[in-house]
Design an enzyme around this catalytic site. Structure first.
Site, short mmCIF file in Angstrom:
data_model
loop_
_atom_site.label_atom_id
_atom_site.label_comp_id
_atom_site.label_asym_id
_atom_site.label_seq_id
_atom_site.Cartn_x
_atom_site.Cartn_y
_atom_site.Cartn_z
N GLU A 1 0.82 -1.22 0.00
CA GLU A 1 0.00 0.00 0.00
C GLU A 1 0.85 1.27 0.00
O GLU A 1 2.05 1.23 0.31
CB GLU A 1 -0.95 0.01 1.19
CG GLU A 1 -0.24 0.00 2.53
CD GLU A 1 -0.94 0.81 3.59
OE1 GLU A 1 -1.28 1.99 3.32
OE2 GLU A 1 -1.10 0.29 4.71
N LYS B 1 -5.18 10.96 0.95
CA LYS B 1 -5.22 9.62 1.53
C LYS B 1 -6.55 9.01 1.12
O LYS B 1 -7.61 9.51 1.51
CB LYS B 1 -5.12 9.72 3.06
CG LYS B 1 -5.43 8.41 3.79
CD LYS B 1 -5.39 8.60 5.31
CE LYS B 1 -6.00 7.41 6.04
NZ LYS B 1 -6.08 7.61 7.50
N VAL C 1 -5.34 0.46 3.34
CA VAL C 1 -5.53 -1.00 3.24
C VAL C 1 -6.81 -1.31 2.47
O VAL C 1 -6.82 -2.13 1.55
CB VAL C 1 -5.56 -1.63 4.66
CG1 VAL C 1 -6.04 -3.08 4.60
CG2 VAL C 1 -4.18 -1.55 5.30
N ASP D 1 -15.59 6.20 14.68
CA ASP D 1 -14.48 6.12 13.73
C ASP D 1 -14.04 4.67 13.61
O ASP D 1 -13.19 4.20 14.35
CB ASP D 1 -13.34 7.03 14.21
CG ASP D 1 -12.26 7.18 13.15
OD1 ASP D 1 -12.26 6.40 12.17
OD2 ASP D 1 -11.40 8.06 13.31
N SER E 1 -12.55 2.08 10.80
CA SER E 1 -11.91 2.11 9.48
C SER E 1 -12.65 1.25 8.46
O SER E 1 -13.15 0.16 8.78
CB SER E 1 -10.48 1.60 9.61
OG SER E 1 -9.90 1.48 8.33
N ALA E 2 -12.69 1.73 7.23
CA ALA E 2 -13.25 0.94 6.12
C ALA E 2 -12.38 -0.28 5.82
O ALA E 2 -12.80 -1.15 5.07
CB ALA E 2 -13.39 1.82 4.88
N ASP E 3 -11.20 -0.35 6.41
CA ASP E 3 -10.38 -1.57 6.26
C ASP E 3 -11.17 -2.79 6.74
O ASP E 3 -11.07 -3.87 6.17
CB ASP E 3 -9.09 -1.49 7.11
CG ASP E 3 -8.12 -0.42 6.62
OD1 ASP E 3 -8.41 0.24 5.59
OD2 ASP E 3 -7.08 -0.23 7.29
N LYS F 1 -2.48 -1.03 15.76
CA LYS F 1 -1.88 -0.25 16.83
C LYS F 1 -2.83 -0.07 17.99
O LYS F 1 -4.04 0.00 17.81
CB LYS F 1 -1.48 1.13 16.31
CG LYS F 1 -0.15 1.11 15.63
CD LYS F 1 0.24 2.49 15.18
CE LYS F 1 -0.87 3.14 14.42
NZ LYS F 1 -1.26 2.50 13.21
N1 PSU Z 1 -1.56 1.85 10.51
C1 PSU Z 1 -0.27 2.27 10.55
N2 PSU Z 1 0.20 3.12 9.60
C2 PSU Z 1 -0.59 3.54 8.59
C3 PSU Z 1 -1.95 3.10 8.54
C4 PSU Z 1 -2.38 2.26 9.52
O1 PSU Z 1 0.45 1.89 11.44
O2 PSU Z 1 -0.13 4.33 7.76
C5 PSU Z 1 -2.83 3.52 7.41
C6 PSU Z 1 -3.18 2.31 6.54
O3 PSU Z 1 -3.16 2.71 5.19
C7 PSU Z 1 -4.61 2.00 6.96
C8 PSU Z 1 -5.12 3.38 7.24
O4 PSU Z 1 -5.35 1.33 5.97
O5 PSU Z 1 -4.07 4.02 7.93
C9 PSU Z 1 -6.39 3.39 8.06
O6 PSU Z 1 -6.88 4.70 8.05
P1 PSU Z 1 -8.39 4.99 8.52
O7 PSU Z 1 -8.41 4.63 9.97
O8 PSU Z 1 -8.58 6.45 8.26
O9 PSU Z 1 -9.27 4.07 7.72
MN MN Z 2 -11.16 6.56 10.33
#
Ligand code: PSU
Ligand code: MN
Length: 302
Positions: free
Chosen positions: A27, A88, A108, A139, A141-143, A160
């Site tokens: 990614e 992003k 992701v 919040d 994540s869409a992951d 994390k």
């Molecule tokens: N975790 C990390 N470093 C990162 C990310 C996650 O330690 O850079 C990034 C990844 O690309 C993950 C995204 O898919 O953050 C998730 O962001 P959000 O919570 O906004 O969906």
């Molecule tokens: Mn988010």
């Protein structure tokens, strides 16, 4: 109405996919927003090299001037790494980036979606997104939802402790996403080898991981999380990490950072507070995950 998605696939990657040779997607959000320059470019290159040395073809994914690009060349990789202002893009942002011909680094979720469209089944990253902690209850994540529907296996170092890990694991269970420990029965917590949360599947070899992934897909399953703990010699001590995290969270609340900016903000602050220890761990775990993903991809194609 033509709704075909046009992808630009690097010739080397397209050929490997066609010939059923192992390919590993990587990614670009972690490159553009997760790590500082120039460590981000070094890490991206080291991850690609680890995939190659293991015997698979790397394909770093991003959107370049509106075109989803599967397999950046070195110049493109450097431009993504050098561009702090790049969008992003998670799943919801892809249509905007494509229709407005923007450059975007993919999360992701977005990387899984594009990898799947290109015919790539293995993907290595640092950590997956998940459910944030109590101050940001909506919040999520869409992951997580992408893992629920897209059949790509994601090799990561867990998630994390910036996130609410127990809640993230419960949501993944609801969506039928296998969470598999590589050499562990506890879900890894990115900079820290264990979150203390038990998981119910453990594999110890790339072959066992590949067998599990294949069985999940035979059941019409979608995403799979293969979680490998960060190597001990670069891992952070859990206590000092939690202190750094609390301080960073206080600062985020203080300046009102929310939404997609939250993770990059916290990562940056924690790196400063730990005097770069988290950066060293981050680099090592991304490279280790790239190598493991390549080993699993080789078993899957074999
Ligand atoms: N975790 C990390 N470093 C990162 C990310 C996650 O330690 O850079 C990034 C990844 O690309 C993950 C995204 O898919 O953050 C998730 O962001 P959000 O919570 O906004 O969906
Ligand atoms: Mn988010």
């Amino acid at each position: 109405m033509d709704t075909t998605l046009s992808l630009r696939i690097r010739p080397e990657v397209a050929e490997a996919i066609q010939q059923h040779r192992p390919v590993v997607a990587l990614e670009s959000t972690l490159v553009a927003h997760g790590l500082p320059w120039p460590l981000n470019l070094e890490t991206a290159r080291a991850a690609e090299a680890a995939v190659r040395h293991t015997g698979a073809v790397p394909a770093t994914i991003a959107v370049l001037e509106g075109t989803p690009t599967i397999g950046l060349d070195d110049g493109q990789l450097e431009r993504v790494a050098h561009n702090r202002a790049i969008l992003k893009a998670s799943r919801r942002d892809l249509a905007y980036a494509i229709s407005r011909k923007l450059n975007a680094a993919t999360t992701v979720a977005a990387t899984m979606l594009l990898a799947h469209r290109a015919g790539i089944r293995l993907f290595a990253t640092g950590g997956i997104g998940g459910a944030h902690r109590d101050n940001n209850p909506w919040d999520i994540s869409a992951d997580v939802t992408e893992l629920a529907k897209t059949p790509v296996a994601v090799v990561c170092a867990g998630a994390k402790s910036v996130l609410d890990i127990p809640r993230t694991l419960e949501i993944l269970e609801t969506h039928g996403v296998p969470v598999v420990g590589f050499g562990t029965e506890e879900f890894p917590a990115f900079f820290v080898p264990s979150s203390g949360e038990r998981i119910t599947a453990r594999v110890d070899t790339p072959r066992q991981a590949a067998d599990l992934i294949r069985a999940h897909w035979a059941l019409d399953g979608a995403g799979v999380v293969i979680a490998q703990p960060v190597e001990k010699h670069v891992a952070l001590d859990p206590g000092s990490f939690m202190n750094a995290l609390s301080a960073a969270e206080q600062q985020a609340m203080g300046v009102g950072v929310r939404g997609k900016e939250l993770t990059p903000f916290l990562l940056g602050r924690i790196a400063e507070i730990t005097e770069g220890q988290t950066l060293k761990a981050n680099h090592a775990l991304v490279v280790a995950n790239a190598r493991l993903a390549a080993q699993i991809a080789i078993c899957l194609e074999g």
